[in-house]
Scaffold this motif. Structure first.
Motif, PDB file in Angstrom:
ATOM      1  N   CYS A  22       0.830  -1.209   0.000  1.00  0.00           N
ATOM      2  CA  CYS A  22       0.000   0.000   0.000  1.00  0.00           C
ATOM      3  C   CYS A  22       0.864   1.259   0.000  1.00  0.00           C
ATOM      4  N   LYS A  23       1.937   1.216   0.740  1.00  0.00           N
ATOM      5  CA  LYS A  23       2.827   2.380   0.785  1.00  0.00           C
ATOM      6  C   LYS A  23       3.468   2.660  -0.567  1.00  0.00           C
ATOM      7  N   LYS A  24       3.609   1.595  -1.376  1.00  0.00           N
ATOM      8  CA  LYS A  24       4.169   1.769  -2.715  1.00  0.00           C
ATOM      9  C   LYS A  24       3.117   2.201  -3.729  1.00  0.00           C
ATOM     10  N   GLY A  25       1.869   2.218  -3.309  1.00  0.00           N
ATOM     11  CA  GLY A  25       0.798   2.600  -4.222  1.00  0.00           C
ATOM     12  C   GLY A  25       0.385   1.506  -5.170  1.00  0.00           C
ATOM     13  N   SER A  26       0.757   0.259  -4.866  1.00  0.00           N
ATOM     14  CA  SER A  26       0.405  -0.876  -5.734  1.00  0.00           C
ATOM     15  C   SER A  26      -0.944  -1.443  -5.283  1.00  0.00           C
ATOM     16  N   TYR A  27      -2.003  -0.770  -5.675  1.00  0.00           N
ATOM     17  CA  TYR A  27      -3.315  -1.100  -5.122  1.00  0.00           C
ATOM     18  C   TYR A  27      -4.068  -2.166  -5.915  1.00  0.00           C
ATOM     19  N   LYS A  28      -4.026  -2.055  -7.227  1.00  0.00           N
ATOM     20  CA  LYS A  28      -4.913  -2.882  -8.046  1.00  0.00           C
ATOM     21  C   LYS A  28      -4.669  -4.377  -7.826  1.00  0.00           C
ATOM     22  N   CYS A  29      -3.435  -4.815  -7.969  1.00  0.00           N
ATOM     23  CA  CYS A  29      -3.163  -6.251  -7.823  1.00  0.00           C
ATOM     24  C   CYS A  29      -3.322  -6.718  -6.384  1.00  0.00           C
ATOM     25  N   LEU A  30      -3.122  -5.816  -5.442  1.00  0.00           N
ATOM     26  CA  LEU A  30      -3.382  -6.159  -4.049  1.00  0.00           C
ATOM     27  C   LEU A  30      -4.876  -6.425  -3.854  1.00  0.00           C
ATOM     28  N   LEU A  31      -5.711  -5.545  -4.374  1.00  0.00           N
ATOM     29  CA  LEU A  31      -7.162  -5.746  -4.284  1.00  0.00           C
ATOM     30  C   LEU A  31      -7.586  -7.001  -5.036  1.00  0.00           C
ATOM     31  N   CYS A  32      -6.908  -7.276  -6.148  1.00  0.00           N
ATOM     32  CA  CYS A  32      -7.241  -8.473  -6.914  1.00  0.00           C
ATOM     33  C   CYS A  32      -6.940  -9.742  -6.129  1.00  0.00           C
ATOM     34  N   LYS A  33      -5.921  -9.703  -5.261  1.00  0.00           N
ATOM     35  CA  LYS A  33      -5.640 -10.865  -4.439  1.00  0.00           C
ATOM     36  C   LYS A  33      -6.827 -11.189  -3.529  1.00  0.00           C
ATOM     37  N   PHE A  34      -7.397 -10.167  -2.937  1.00  0.00           N
ATOM     38  CA  PHE A  34      -8.581 -10.381  -2.090  1.00  0.00           C
ATOM     39  C   PHE A  34      -9.766 -10.818  -2.943  1.00  0.00           C
ATOM     40  N   PHE A  35      -9.953 -10.142  -4.065  1.00  0.00           N
ATOM     41  CA  PHE A  35     -11.066 -10.475  -4.957  1.00  0.00           C
ATOM     42  C   PHE A  35     -10.983 -11.924  -5.413  1.00  0.00           C
ATOM     43  N   CYS A  36      -9.803 -12.341  -5.861  1.00  0.00           N
ATOM     44  CA  CYS A  36      -9.655 -13.695  -6.390  1.00  0.00           C
ATOM     45  C   CYS A  36      -9.751 -14.755  -5.298  1.00  0.00           C
ATOM     46  N   ALA A  37      -9.325 -14.392  -4.075  1.00  0.00           N
ATOM     47  CA  ALA A  37      -9.464 -15.334  -2.969  1.00  0.00           C
ATOM     48  C   ALA A  37     -10.924 -15.585  -2.634  1.00  0.00           C
ATOM     49  N   CYS A  38     -11.788 -14.631  -2.992  1.00  0.00           N
ATOM     50  CA  CYS A  38     -13.211 -14.732  -2.649  1.00  0.00           C
ATOM     51  C   CYS A  38     -14.109 -15.049  -3.842  1.00  0.00           C
ATOM     52  N   ILE A  39     -13.529 -15.149  -5.036  1.00  0.00           N
ATOM     53  CA  ILE A  39     -14.366 -15.229  -6.227  1.00  0.00           C
ATOM     54  C   ILE A  39     -15.245 -16.470  -6.249  1.00  0.00           C
ATOM     55  N   ASN A  40     -14.757 -17.574  -5.695  1.00  0.00           N
ATOM     56  CA  ASN A  40     -15.566 -18.785  -5.708  1.00  0.00           C
ATOM     57  C   ASN A  40     -16.696 -18.735  -4.690  1.00  0.00           C
ATOM     58  N   ARG A  41     -16.609 -17.811  -3.747  1.00  0.00           N
ATOM     59  CA  ARG A  41     -17.723 -17.596  -2.820  1.00  0.00           C
ATOM     60  C   ARG A  41     -18.705 -16.577  -3.376  1.00  0.00           C
ATOM     61  N   GLY A  42     -18.222 -15.780  -4.308  1.00  0.00           N
ATOM     62  CA  GLY A  42     -19.093 -14.986  -5.153  1.00  0.00           C
ATOM     63  C   GLY A  42     -19.776 -13.783  -4.545  1.00  0.00           C
ATOM     64  N   ASN A  43     -19.289 -13.263  -3.417  1.00  0.00           N
ATOM     65  CA  ASN A  43     -19.941 -12.056  -2.914  1.00  0.00           C
ATOM     66  C   ASN A  43     -18.971 -11.186  -2.127  1.00  0.00           C
ATOM     67  N   GLN A  44     -19.374  -9.935  -1.943  1.00  0.00           N
ATOM     68  CA  GLN A  44     -18.536  -8.949  -1.282  1.00  0.00           C
ATOM     69  C   GLN A  44     -18.385  -9.227   0.207  1.00  0.00           C
ATOM     70  N   ALA A  45     -19.331  -9.975   0.792  1.00  0.00           N
ATOM     71  CA  ALA A  45     -19.249 -10.270   2.227  1.00  0.00           C
ATOM     72  C   ALA A  45     -17.968 -11.011   2.559  1.00  0.00           C
ATOM     73  N   CYS A  46     -17.488 -11.842   1.638  1.00  0.00           N
ATOM     74  CA  CYS A  46     -16.232 -12.574   1.847  1.00  0.00           C
ATOM     75  C   CYS A  46     -15.060 -11.607   1.946  1.00  0.00           C
ATOM     76  N   VAL A  47     -15.013 -10.619   1.048  1.00  0.00           N
ATOM     77  CA  VAL A  47     -13.933  -9.626   1.089  1.00  0.00           C
ATOM     78  C   VAL A  47     -14.037  -8.792   2.368  1.00  0.00           C
ATOM     79  N   GLU A  48     -15.253  -8.421   2.721  1.00  0.00           N
ATOM     80  CA  GLU A  48     -15.469  -7.634   3.939  1.00  0.00           C
ATOM     81  C   GLU A  48     -14.945  -8.382   5.164  1.00  0.00           C
ATOM     82  N   SER A  49     -15.268  -9.661   5.255  1.00  0.00           N
ATOM     83  CA  SER A  49     -14.802 -10.467   6.380  1.00  0.00           C
ATOM     84  C   SER A  49     -13.281 -10.555   6.411  1.00  0.00           C
ATOM     85  N   ALA A  50     -12.677 -10.725   5.230  1.00  0.00           N
ATOM     86  CA  ALA A  50     -11.220 -10.809   5.151  1.00  0.00           C
ATOM     87  C   ALA A  50     -10.560  -9.511   5.595  1.00  0.00           C
TER      88      ALA A  50
END
Length: 280
Positions: free
Chosen positions: A22-50
């Motif tokens: 985050c300090k380096k400003g590398s946001y997109k792929c960082l967010l994608c890591k959370f998104f992809c970790a939750c994609i098979n659960r298919g909802n934002q609640a998974c990302v929120e919990s993480a």
């Protein structure tokens, strides 16, 4: 960096790596890591919990926060934070007695919007002013409220306002499966072990010669057993007659004994043949 756990625990190493990115400003792929970790659960609640778990693991200093509502009726839009926990968005802002309640609020007008994730420059601060680094919205597959919907277009205008009016250097980021795969690699693919088809041994060929040998040997055993039983019975009768003084032809007794011997030999020979027929 290790993979964020979908709603699970975060090691100190992972927390430090996330903060550093985050300090380096590398946001997109960082967010994608959370998104992809939750994609098979298919909802934002998974990302929120993480993200809640990440904040807890970081001791309340995570630069990523989930589901923070913003009052867009003021300039710049203001974060509506919980009065009990300033790290979380207010859940009761709709009640007029809540200090976050926006006067003149109209439902569906974009007066209050809640981006999926906000990123801060300093995780110990609040997500507004120059501390706001990015605002992000995630779209999981099959979301009925897609990017082109009128509701989403209204919300995106407000998200950009939240970012730019709080901090001119802040950015608005879209996240979905296609965006992540184009920028950061494959997303959401299940890793499974390849399934191998077991080799089926060919059915053994029938050795008819052994079948016939086995049947013949069985017949020999049964015949020998029968001859032995009958001969033994006859010998018993003859011996009993002699004991009683009844004399029958004495030649019959040797024949009966011979039949017992022959029958026993047949059983033994047949047994040997049967074992050979089965490969012993």
């Amino acid at each position: 960096m290790g993979q964020p756990t979908a709603g699970g625990e975060f090691s100190d190493e992972v927390v430090d790596a996330i903060v550093a990115r985050c300090k380096k400003g590398s946001y997109k792929c960082l967010l994608c890591k959370f998104f992809c970790a939750c994609i098979n659960r298919g909802n934002q609640a998974c990302v929120e919990s993480a993200l809640y778990s990440l904040d807890a693991a970081s001791g309340g200093t995570s630069p990523l926060l989930a589901e923070i509502p913003y009052n867009t009726m003021v300039r710049p839009p203001r974060a509506m934070l919980s009065t009990q926990d300033g790290r979380k968005g207010s859940r009761n802002w709709r009640f007029p007695n809540n200090p976050n309640y926006p006067e003149g609020y109209q439902r569906g007008a974009g007066d209050v919007v809640r981006p999926d994730v906000v990123i801060m420059n300093d995780g110990a601060g609040v997500p507004q002013g120059t501390n706001l680094a990015a605002v992000a919205e995630m779209k999981f597959p099959n979301d009925p409220n897609g990017w082109d919907s009128s509701n989403m277009q209204l919300r995106e205008r407000q998200y950009r306002r939240i970012a730019q009016e709080n901090n001119p250097d802040a950015e608005y980021i879209r996240i979905d499966k296609d965006i992540c795969e184009k920028s950061c690699g494959k997303c959401g693919e299940e890793k499974t072990r390849p399934q191998t088809v077991p080799e089926v041994a060919p059915a053994p060929s029938i050795r008819w010669d052994r079948v016939f040998d086995g049947l013949s040997a069985t017949a020999e055993i049964l015949g020998g057993a029968a001859l032995t039983v009958v001969s033994a019975g006859t010998a018993v009768v003859l011996v009993a007659d002699d004991a009683a003084g009844i004399v029958i032809d004495d030649v019959a007794l040797p024949l009966a004994v011979g039949g017992m011997t022959a029958g026993t030999a047949m059983v033994g020979h047949g047994s040997s043949r049967l074992l050979r027929a089965f490969g012993f």
